[in-house]
Structures are given as C-alpha cells and as structure tokens.
Design a protein around this motif. Structure first.
Motif, mmCIF file in Angstrom:
data_model
loop_
_atom_site.group_PDB
_atom_site.id
_atom_site.type_symbol
_atom_site.label_atom_id
_atom_site.label_comp_id
_atom_site.label_asym_id
_atom_site.label_seq_id
_atom_site.Cartn_x
_atom_site.Cartn_y
_atom_site.Cartn_z
ATOM 1 N N PRO A 83 38.605 15.054 -63.319
ATOM 2 C CA PRO A 83 38.610 16.098 -63.929
ATOM 3 C C PRO A 83 39.287 17.559 -63.357
ATOM 4 O O PRO A 83 39.434 18.429 -64.671
ATOM 5 N N ASP A 84 38.853 17.561 -62.692
ATOM 6 C CA ASP A 84 39.156 18.897 -61.366
ATOM 7 C C ASP A 84 39.929 18.880 -60.204
ATOM 8 O O ASP A 84 40.754 19.494 -59.893
ATOM 9 N N VAL A 85 38.684 17.525 -59.568
ATOM 10 C CA VAL A 85 39.561 18.446 -57.776
ATOM 11 C C VAL A 85 40.671 17.826 -57.741
ATOM 12 O O VAL A 85 41.352 18.193 -56.577
ATOM 13 N N CYS A 86 40.891 16.480 -58.040
ATOM 14 C CA CYS A 86 42.052 15.395 -58.027
ATOM 15 C C CYS A 86 43.446 16.123 -58.406
ATOM 16 O O CYS A 86 44.270 16.773 -57.527
ATOM 17 N N PRO A 87 42.996 16.800 -59.025
ATOM 18 C CA PRO A 87 44.505 17.119 -59.771
ATOM 19 C C PRO A 87 45.207 19.553 -59.094
ATOM 20 O O PRO A 87 45.692 18.803 -58.982
ATOM 21 N N THR A 88 43.540 19.575 -59.766
ATOM 22 C CA THR A 88 43.930 20.483 -58.509
ATOM 23 C C THR A 88 44.123 21.187 -56.355
ATOM 24 O O THR A 88 45.455 21.020 -56.824
ATOM 25 N N THR A 89 43.590 20.042 -55.993
ATOM 26 C CA THR A 89 44.339 19.689 -55.165
ATOM 27 C C THR A 89 45.591 18.747 -54.843
ATOM 28 O O THR A 89 46.414 19.251 -53.833
ATOM 29 N N LEU A 90 46.373 18.195 -55.552
ATOM 30 C CA LEU A 90 47.338 18.529 -56.076
ATOM 31 C C LEU A 90 48.767 18.890 -56.326
ATOM 32 O O LEU A 90 49.761 18.530 -55.703
ATOM 33 N N ALA A 91 47.729 19.273 -57.166
ATOM 34 C CA ALA A 91 49.119 20.588 -57.349
ATOM 35 C C ALA A 91 48.665 21.474 -56.236
ATOM 36 O O ALA A 91 49.744 22.048 -56.100
ATOM 37 N N GLN A 92 47.878 21.863 -55.530
ATOM 38 C CA GLN A 92 48.180 22.886 -54.519
ATOM 39 C C GLN A 92 48.757 21.911 -53.532
ATOM 40 O O GLN A 92 49.680 22.947 -52.532
ATOM 41 N N MET A 93 48.472 20.801 -52.733
ATOM 42 C CA MET A 93 49.422 20.091 -52.131
ATOM 43 C C MET A 93 51.224 20.186 -52.038
ATOM 44 O O MET A 93 52.178 19.938 -51.584
ATOM 45 N N SER A 94 51.126 20.093 -53.831
ATOM 46 C CA SER A 94 52.621 20.245 -54.192
ATOM 47 C C SER A 94 53.435 21.525 -53.724
ATOM 48 O O SER A 94 54.674 21.884 -53.487
ATOM 49 N N VAL A 95 52.448 22.867 -53.471
ATOM 50 C CA VAL A 95 53.492 23.670 -52.973
ATOM 51 C C VAL A 95 53.436 23.012 -51.594
ATOM 52 O O VAL A 95 55.067 24.019 -51.144
ATOM 53 N N THR A 173 32.481 8.225 -63.878
ATOM 54 C CA THR A 173 33.245 9.161 -62.919
ATOM 55 C C THR A 173 33.203 8.550 -61.647
ATOM 56 O O THR A 173 32.304 7.771 -61.370
ATOM 57 N N LEU A 174 33.886 9.033 -60.751
ATOM 58 C CA LEU A 174 33.582 8.668 -58.701
ATOM 59 C C LEU A 174 33.152 10.244 -58.178
ATOM 60 O O LEU A 174 33.448 11.195 -58.448
ATOM 61 N N ASP A 175 32.252 9.629 -57.842
ATOM 62 C CA ASP A 175 31.899 11.156 -56.534
ATOM 63 C C ASP A 175 32.909 10.877 -55.179
ATOM 64 O O ASP A 175 32.529 9.151 -54.533
ATOM 65 N N HIS A 176 33.639 11.995 -54.427
ATOM 66 C CA HIS A 176 34.140 11.398 -53.548
ATOM 67 C C HIS A 176 34.285 12.899 -52.252
ATOM 68 O O HIS A 176 34.225 13.992 -53.136
#
Length: 214
Positions: A83-95, A173-176
């Motif tokens: 819900p949050d960590v993955c899309p946020t991280t991938l959006a940051q990495m796209s920059v 969900t998954l903790d990672h």
C-alpha cells in the motif's frame, strides 16, 4: 495488531542488519581511503559474492547472476499489493533513473524490483507494475524457497502476514525489508541504501560509482 509473524520478521531483520553492521565495522578501517565517496550509499568491503540464484523476469526469461554483470544494480524487495512503501520507493527511484538517462546504456545503473508475493504476482503483473514507474526497471520473482534464499544472501527478509479475521484469505500482506541492496558490476553485494531515500542524492552516488569503478 502486532503478531507473532511480525515479531519473527523484525527479529530476522535485526539479525541481518547487525551482521551487515558488524561487517562494516570490522572492515571499515581499511576501506574508506580506496572507495569512492558516497553520501547515501553505504559501501562495504570486502564485497560479497552471491550464491547461485534463479529468478523469473517479467518477460519470462531467467534472471541469474551473470545477467546482473556490467551494471551497478539497486535491488528492492516488495509486492504489487503493497500500500505505501513499494510504490513510494519505486516512484522515488524513477526520479533517479531519469537522471541516469545521460549515462550510456551499456553501463547505466539499474533498479531490480523483486516481488516476494509469487502467489498473487505473476511475471506479467510485476512487469506491468514496475514499468508503470519507469520503463527500465527490471522485475522478477520466483517460488518462495528461491526468494527466501535470494533475500537471505542479501541480508534481507520477508514474511507473509495472514489476513485479519473475517477477511478473505487472499487479503494477506507481507512484511519485508525496506532497504535497497547495491550490487556492483560483477554482481556482488557492494553496499546498502536505507530509507528515507533521496532520489537526487542516490542518482549522484550511483553516477559516481559508475564512473569510478568497474
């Protein structure tokens, strides 16, 4: 609610982090002078050769250690229902990835998104998800034992958290691990990135590493 599964993954994550910290402390006195100066990337020495692994990429081909050679690679564990960590991280990495577009493709740093949810995340699905953030993002998954082995080799962890009472079973969900591992052009573990992530600083660090070392 804090449950036993979450406790286990947190303990495992702490153990992995302590192992990496000990390695950094032990080798820290001999590495700083010879390594490029980076702000966000925490480099480690000696670099760690990964054991054999085989993941399935979004295009159906196998991702094996040899496929990662020639580029610096940032590895991130996640899942498409995150819900949050993955899309946020991938959006940051796209920059950061946009900043690397001036680097020749043959040596350009790469981002590898590894889904740890093979039950719901098919290769096609992870490809569509990852490429929605940036077209150059690599995406892969595997069966759970292969994923566990791969994550362990990077001092990373993940664990399935069952759906809450009353919810459908597939609503788990998954903790990672939220950190990213940095692999060098030989496919060895060479560093670590911990959140919060600043994509502009990461872009600069990876450009420095690409220019300074094979």
């Amino acid at each position: 609610m804090f449950n036993r599964t979450t406790a286990i993954v947190l303990i495992a994550a702490l153990a992995a982090a302590l192992g990496l910290w000990a390695s950094q402390k032990y080798f820290g006195s001999v590495r700083h002078a010879s390594l490029p100066q980076t702000e966000a990337v925490r480099l480690i020495e000696p670099r760690r050769t990964l054991p054999a692994f085989s993941l399935r990429q979004s295009d159906g081909t196998q991702l094996i250690p040899g496929e990662l050679k020639g580029h610096w690679t940032l590895v991130f564990l996640g899942f498409t229902h995150c819900p949050d960590v993955c899309p946020t991280t991938l959006a940051q990495m796209s920059v950061a990835q946009k900043a690397w577009e001036s680097i020749p493709e043959a040596t350009r740093p790469r981002v590898l998104f590894v889904s740890v949810d093979p039950e719901r995340d098919t290769p096609d699905k992870i490809g569509e998800y990852a490429h929605g953030f940036h077209k150059d993002t690599l995406a892969a998954t595997a069966d759970v034992p292969a994923l566990e082995s791969f994550a362990k080799s990077l001092s990373m962890v993940f664990a399935k958290v069952p759906a809450p009472d009353g919810a459908q079973a597939d609503q788990y969900t998954l903790d990672h691990s939220a950190s990213m591992v940095v692999l060098d052009p030989q496919g060895r573990m060479a560093g670590l990135l911990r959140p919060p992530f600043d994509p502009n600083v990461i872009a600069k660090d990876m450009a420095v590493l690409t220019e300074a070392a094979p």
